[in-house]
Design an enzyme around this catalytic site. Structure first.
Site, mmCIF file in Angstrom:
data_model
loop_
_atom_site.group_PDB
_atom_site.id
_atom_site.type_symbol
_atom_site.label_atom_id
_atom_site.label_comp_id
_atom_site.label_asym_id
_atom_site.label_seq_id
_atom_site.Cartn_x
_atom_site.Cartn_y
_atom_site.Cartn_z
ATOM 1 N N ASP A 180 -1.993 -1.501 -7.549
ATOM 2 C CA ASP A 180 -1.244 -0.578 -6.699
ATOM 3 C C ASP A 180 -2.137 0.603 -6.352
ATOM 4 O O ASP A 180 -3.028 0.963 -7.138
ATOM 5 C CB ASP A 180 0.029 -0.096 -7.386
ATOM 6 C CG ASP A 180 1.040 0.449 -6.384
ATOM 7 O OD1 ASP A 180 1.851 -0.356 -5.854
ATOM 8 O OD2 ASP A 180 1.007 1.661 -6.104
ATOM 9 N N ASP A 219 -6.938 -0.016 -3.756
ATOM 10 C CA ASP A 219 -6.463 -0.361 -2.414
ATOM 11 C C ASP A 219 -6.769 -1.844 -2.189
ATOM 12 O O ASP A 219 -7.931 -2.235 -2.106
ATOM 13 C CB ASP A 219 -7.179 0.502 -1.384
ATOM 14 C CG ASP A 219 -6.664 0.282 0.031
ATOM 15 O OD1 ASP A 219 -6.036 -0.774 0.287
ATOM 16 O OD2 ASP A 219 -6.904 1.155 0.892
ATOM 17 N N ASP A 257 4.197 -8.007 -1.468
ATOM 18 C CA ASP A 257 5.398 -7.208 -1.221
ATOM 19 C C ASP A 257 4.921 -5.812 -0.826
ATOM 20 O O ASP A 257 4.951 -4.894 -1.635
ATOM 21 C CB ASP A 257 6.273 -7.170 -2.474
ATOM 22 C CG ASP A 257 7.640 -6.558 -2.207
ATOM 23 O OD1 ASP A 257 8.481 -7.230 -1.601
ATOM 24 O OD2 ASP A 257 7.861 -5.380 -2.597
ATOM 25 N N CYS A 298 11.759 -5.325 1.476
ATOM 26 C CA CYS A 298 13.149 -4.894 1.340
ATOM 27 C C CYS A 298 13.554 -4.200 2.638
ATOM 28 O O CYS A 298 14.085 -3.094 2.647
ATOM 29 C CB CYS A 298 13.349 -3.988 0.126
ATOM 30 S SG CYS A 298 12.197 -2.594 0.031
#
Length: 375
Positions: free
Chosen positions: A202, A229, A249, A302
């Site tokens: 992350d 990154d 995601d 999402c």
């Protein structure tokens, strides 16, 4: 406000704070830093809300609209953490604590039965393995010992789909490209029975620190969590040569999670921002598909916006390298009848989730598989 250092530029977190302040249960459980994001601007927020109310678009209007229709209640989904105990042990323990286990729901009457649930009842989910369902309004459920100690992991059903559909075998290697806070990483590790390796990356150092704590508490032993990154990562590095599975995601608008803030935020659908997100998402997915040994990748958001979903899949499949090496998996989870938008050729091969239809957060999933792959 989104430039406030206390939220690190996270628009999604800002919307959650606003929602809890204006509509939800308040910010009593938040840190002082997060509370200050709102408290320093509360007067201006109230002024804007009052102005919107005069136009019939404020909080009161939203609540009145809710009262005029059947209220959608998403149940509490809990994933049995099989890194700490078995599904049988979980169900037996629930029974000893006076929960009524009602068995596995049938997909065809899922919504009907879930909406009738009583607070002491538990169903087994018909789609996702080791996922169980509790009633939506159980008080202080976060303090229940099984949840606090992460024997049960509270995770929306739609958010469980990526790792479930990825289905990495024990002993394999997975790359979770935008992993924090680590829910999908821990799910993948559980499916792999803590055998193999999950690379969990992350960009945000603070989120990586939180992820490490979550994974440790969940007894995940095979995750290599690190800050970086992904777009700047050399996927051809020898250490990633055994990666066969990827979870993509990426950052998104979060519109599936903050659905009820649409009246205040304008639907979180600013065209310019969605275009930037779409470009970023497509770049991350294409980069992941260049992992030399990759056999399957799951792309998810999402978000409810087609720009971040079907359009990303469309664009990525136009890439020459991707087109030569991957196909979009067809007939994914056939019993999940809510599919992608029919206006796109790829739509029927993608999954969508919607609070009104699936009783989950809004979500999107697509599965890519290497051409003629053999496992």
């Amino acid at each position: 406000m989104k430039r406030d250092a206390n939220i690190g530029g996270s628009v999604e977190l800002l919307y959650v704070l606003m929602y809890e302040t204006l509509v939800g249960s308040g910010l009593t459980r938040c840190s002082q830093e997060l509370k200050s994001v709102i408290s320093r601007r509360i007067q201006r927020i109230k002024e804007v809300e009052h102005a919107m109310q005069d136009e019939g678009r404020g909080i009161k209007a939203m609540k009145e609209a809710d009262d005029g229709m059947k209220k959608i209640q998403i149940p509490r989904y809990a994933r049995i953490n099989t890194l700490k105990w078995t599904a049988d042990e979980a169900m037996k323990t629930l029974e000893t604590e006076k929960w009524k286990i009602l068995g596995t729901l049938k997909p065809e009457n899922f919504a009907e039965m879930v909406t009738k649930m009583k607070d002491d009842e538990v169903y087994v989910d018909p789609h996702v393995e080791n996922l169980i369902i509790f009633a939506p309004n159980i008080q202080n459920f976060y303090e229940y010992w099984m949840v606090e100690q992460r024997y049960l992991i509270l995770q929306d059903k739609a958010s469980c789909l990526p790792a479930f559909l990825l289905n990495p075998r024990p002993g394999s290697q997975v790359f979770d490209t935008c992993a924090a806070p680590g829910m999908k990483t821990s799910h993948a590790a559980a499916i792999m029975e803590n055998q193999g390796k999950v690379w969990a990356m992350d960009r945000a150092a603070d989120r990586v620190a939180t992820m490490k704590q979550l994974l440790d508490a969940s007894k995940v032993a095979i995750a290599s969590s690190f800050c970086g990154d992904f777009l700047k990562t050399d996927v051809t590095d020898k250490k990633f040569s055994k990666v066969k599975f990827a979870i993509v995601d990426p950052p998104c608008s979060g519109s599936g999670i903050v659905k009820r803030m649409d009246e205040i935020t304008g639907g979180n659908a600013e065209k310019e921002r969605l275009e930037k997100l779409k470009n970023l998402q497509a770049m991350i997915l294409k980069h992941a598909l260049k992992l030399p040994g990759l056999k399957r990748a799951v792309y998810s958001t999402c978000s409810v916006h087609e720009e971040e979903n079907e359009q990303v899949v469309d664009e990525v499949l136009l890439d020459t390298y991707v087109r030569q090496n991957y196909v979009l998996k067809k007939n994914v989870l056939p019993e999940w009848t809510y599919r992608g938008l029919k206006t796109y050729e790829v739509g029927e091969h993608c999954l969508r989730a919607n609070p009104k239809v699936t009783l989950t957060n809004g979500f999107f999933v697509a599965v890519f598989e290497r051409v003629k792959s053999s496992e």
